[in-house]
Design a protein around this motif. Structure first.
Motif, PDB file in Angstrom:
ATOM      1  N   ARG A   1       2.334   7.830  10.641  1.00  0.00           N
ATOM      2  CA  ARG A   1       1.811   9.044  10.010  1.00  0.00           C
ATOM      3  C   ARG A   1       0.512   9.499  10.659  1.00  0.00           C
ATOM      4  O   ARG A   1       0.269  10.698  10.814  1.00  0.00           O
ATOM      5  N   SER A   2      -0.341   8.543  11.029  1.00  0.00           N
ATOM      6  CA  SER A   2      -1.597   8.906  11.690  1.00  0.00           C
ATOM      7  C   SER A   2      -1.329   9.595  13.021  1.00  0.00           C
ATOM      8  O   SER A   2      -1.970  10.604  13.359  1.00  0.00           O
TER       9      SER A   2
ATOM     10  N   HIS B   1       2.288   3.670   8.224  1.00  0.00           N
ATOM     11  CA  HIS B   1       0.934   4.201   8.197  1.00  0.00           C
ATOM     12  C   HIS B   1       0.473   4.608   9.593  1.00  0.00           C
ATOM     13  O   HIS B   1      -0.150   5.664   9.781  1.00  0.00           O
TER      14      HIS B   1
ATOM     15  N   HIS C   1       0.845  -1.204   0.000  1.00  0.00           N
ATOM     16  CA  HIS C   1       0.000   0.000   0.000  1.00  0.00           C
ATOM     17  C   HIS C   1       0.873   1.244   0.000  1.00  0.00           C
ATOM     18  O   HIS C   1       1.685   1.457   0.896  1.00  0.00           O
ATOM     19  N   GLU C   2       0.728   2.068  -1.014  1.00  0.00           N
ATOM     20  CA  GLU C   2       1.567   3.248  -1.158  1.00  0.00           C
ATOM     21  C   GLU C   2       0.861   4.523  -0.705  1.00  0.00           C
ATOM     22  O   GLU C   2       1.500   5.473  -0.281  1.00  0.00           O
ATOM     23  N   GLY C   3      -0.454   4.569  -0.806  1.00  0.00           N
ATOM     24  CA  GLY C   3      -1.192   5.762  -0.398  1.00  0.00           C
ATOM     25  C   GLY C   3      -1.425   5.781   1.095  1.00  0.00           C
ATOM     26  O   GLY C   3      -0.874   5.003   1.865  1.00  0.00           O
ATOM     27  N   GLU C   4      -2.277   6.700   1.522  1.00  0.00           N
ATOM     28  CA  GLU C   4      -2.594   6.820   2.941  1.00  0.00           C
ATOM     29  C   GLU C   4      -3.493   5.661   3.362  1.00  0.00           C
ATOM     30  O   GLU C   4      -4.450   5.324   2.684  1.00  0.00           O
ATOM     31  N   LEU C   5      -3.175   5.070   4.490  1.00  0.00           N
ATOM     32  CA  LEU C   5      -3.961   3.978   5.035  1.00  0.00           C
ATOM     33  C   LEU C   5      -4.384   4.364   6.443  1.00  0.00           C
ATOM     34  O   LEU C   5      -3.538   4.586   7.308  1.00  0.00           O
ATOM     35  N   GLU C   6      -5.677   4.491   6.655  1.00  0.00           N
ATOM     36  CA  GLU C   6      -6.169   4.893   7.964  1.00  0.00           C
ATOM     37  C   GLU C   6      -5.740   3.884   9.024  1.00  0.00           C
ATOM     38  O   GLU C   6      -5.682   2.675   8.774  1.00  0.00           O
TER      39      GLU C   6
END
Length: 535
Positions: free
Chosen positions: A393-394, A390, A361-366
């Motif tokens: 970043r959150s 991920h 997964h390269e995009g944002e992952l909640e």
């Protein structure tokens, strides 16, 4: 290599498999030559542990007093054995293993190599766990003498057999059903097995040719009455295609389960699960050699002996996990229920797909999505390490993160971690860094305590321990961690003036994973606790 036609089961290709594993040992898995993630991850270990625990509850309900044995065949890298034994102890009373365990390989050198991993060596030193040599042969021994010379009985007790990616490398008969006749498949080999620059074998130069020869109707097909009856059933029902017939496996399992004592077989393999057979011989010979296992036939033979077979059935199947239960004088209702719950719904391929989703997964992952996926995948260390960016970043963005789930995911992963096997060398530092960012300082200490059982903490990890102790107000403990840090890495704080961040961008070269913490606060704590001495 040149070999004229002979029955598939007698081909020297099976010897090449045995030689491959004997010569390469653990390197077969470490190099990635033999796939193991799908068969050795935390999810499948959890499933096996829960099914075995249900098996134990059935034994207890029946008043059985004999101590069960769980024997893992072809334990390979040792990772699956590490996972399922720890998980079984975790869900058992008093964190104890309620069974004897025998982890086996085909050579003593291979089994002994597991002890080269410090965490594995410590865990496998438990008195309930034995390491030994056992091959799948038509007649298993009555006992195995482990590497320490201790005999481990295989008979007159309940037995659980675990075999992942094992039966597909045991010599098997191969039949062809065509136009209402049964043919035996013969193979001829020509070519050579080369070695790639990476050291992995290259089988592309090995040509495998086949021919089929009809079996006279007055001659037993295999000589095994139940197997021959099921093959005749395939023929009568009009089945066509190439049919693997694992007679050696069937005789081996039959001998282990022959008696009044309950038997449970848990196996994962490249498998044929329904009465639909391929148009080509289902033999893989690329970087390694394997042949699909006929779960449909195994299930039919087990059921003919009064047993139960539980596995997902589909025409297009790949890696499949099955449970084969024979209760003898014990009803295995709880065990069957657990097997159906764990193996017929969300299964190993689904857990592997979640792993791939997380890692790719390269995009944002909640965070809630990542944590839910990790729970479904069994908190496998490789998956957790892939999810950490991920989660980090959150937290950095100030988003809401379920800290209870976060703590569970990261600590479970650290307890399961085997860096030298899984390649997760940075997991401990990354996980405790995220726990520190989340303000879970006790969890930081719990995670580092798990790591420190088997190896010295790195300067970065000592930094994190000190930070956690400071934030918990534990001055003596923080001072001890800082003393260790400065003794281990005297230049760690070089270039950090009081009240500022690192004056020198290279000051954190020894600990790049802790750049984003509150270094100023910790630096001031160092100055206070160490009497102003920062170097």
């Amino acid at each position: 290599m040149k070999e004229s036609f002979r029955p598939f089961e007698e081909s020297s290709i099976w010897d090449s498999i045995a030689t491959f594993y004997t010569e390469r040992g653990l390197e077969s898995w470490a190099s990635g030559t033999v796939p193991s993630r799908i068969s050795s991850n935390a999810w499948i270990a959890d499933a096996y542990a829960e099914i075995i625990a249900a098996f134990m509850r059935d034994l207890e309900a029946a008043g059985s007093t004999a101590r069960p044995l769980v024997v893992e065949l072809g334990a390979g890298s040792g990772l699956l054995g590490w996972h399922w034994t720890r998980r079984l102890a975790e869900i058992s009373p008093d964190d104890d293993l309620p069974v004897d365990v025998l982890l086996t390989e085909t050579s003593a050198a291979h089994a002994r190599a597991w002890l080269g991993e410090p965490r594995m060596a410590r865990w496998f030193a438990r008195p309930e766990i034995h390491l030994g040599v056992l091959r799948v042969d038509e007649t298993p021994p009555t006992e195995v003498v482990d590497l320490d010379g201790v005999p481990v009985p295989l008979t007159d007790r309940p037995v659980v057999v675990i075999a992942n990616y094992v039966f597909d490398s045991v010599p098997t008969d191969m039949l062809l059903l065509r136009e209402g006749r049964v043919h035996r498949v013969h193979v001829a080999l020509e070519g050579e097995v080369r070695e790639r620059e990476s050291g992995r074998p290259d089988l592309s130069g090995l040509e495998v040719r086949t021919e089929d020869r009809p079996i006279p109707t007055d001659v037993p097909i295999t000589g095994h009455p139940l197997v021959d009856r099921e093959i005749e059933g395939y023929r009568r029902r009009g089945a066509t295609g190439y049919v693997p017939v694992p007679v050696k496996v069937i005789r081996f399992l039959g001998a282990l389960s022959d008696g009044a004592d309950p038997t449970l077989v848990l196996t994962g393999d490249l498998a044929i699960t329904i009465e639909a057979f391929p148009d080509e011989v289902p033999l893989l010979h690329h970087a390694y050699v394997a042949c699909r296992t006929n779960f449909d036939l195994l299930g039919r033979v087990f059921e003919a002996r009064g047993a139960t077979a539980v596995f997902p059935r589909a025409e297009d199947s790949d890696f499949v996990v099955g449970a084969f239960l024979r209760g003898g004088n014990v009803a295995l209702g709880r065990c069957e229920e657990a097997a159906r719950a764990r193996l017929l719904g969300f299964g190993p391929p689904d857990a592997q797909n979640l792993d791939d989703l997380i890692l790719a997964h390269e995009g944002e992952l909640e965070s809630w999505t990542a944590l839910a996926w990790l729970r479904m995948a069994g908190f496998d260390p490789v998956s957790v390490e892939g999810a950490i960016p991920h989660l980090d970043r959150s937290l950095e963005a100030g988003k809401t993160v379920d800290r209870t789930m976060l703590r569970e995911a990261l600590l479970r992963a650290l307890r399961n971690d085997l860096p030298s096997v899984t390649g997760t060398d940075q997991l401990a530092t990354k996980a405790t860094l995220v726990l520190a960012r989340a303000g879970l300082h006790e969890a930081v200490l719990d995670g580092l305590e798990e790591v420190a059982r088997d190896e010295l903490l790195t300067p970065a990890q000592l930094h994190l321990r000190a930070l956690a102790e400071v934030r918990l107000g534990r001055t003596p403990e923080a001072a001890a961690a800082l003393t260790d840090l400065l003794a281990r890495a005297p230049g760690y704080w070089s270039g950090w003036p009081d009240g500022d961040g690192p004056a020198n961008p290279d000051a954190l070269a020894a600990a790049p994973d802790v750049r984003h913490l509150d270094h100023v606060m910790l630096h001031l704590s160092v100055a206070r606790l160490m009497g102003g001495k920062t170097r």
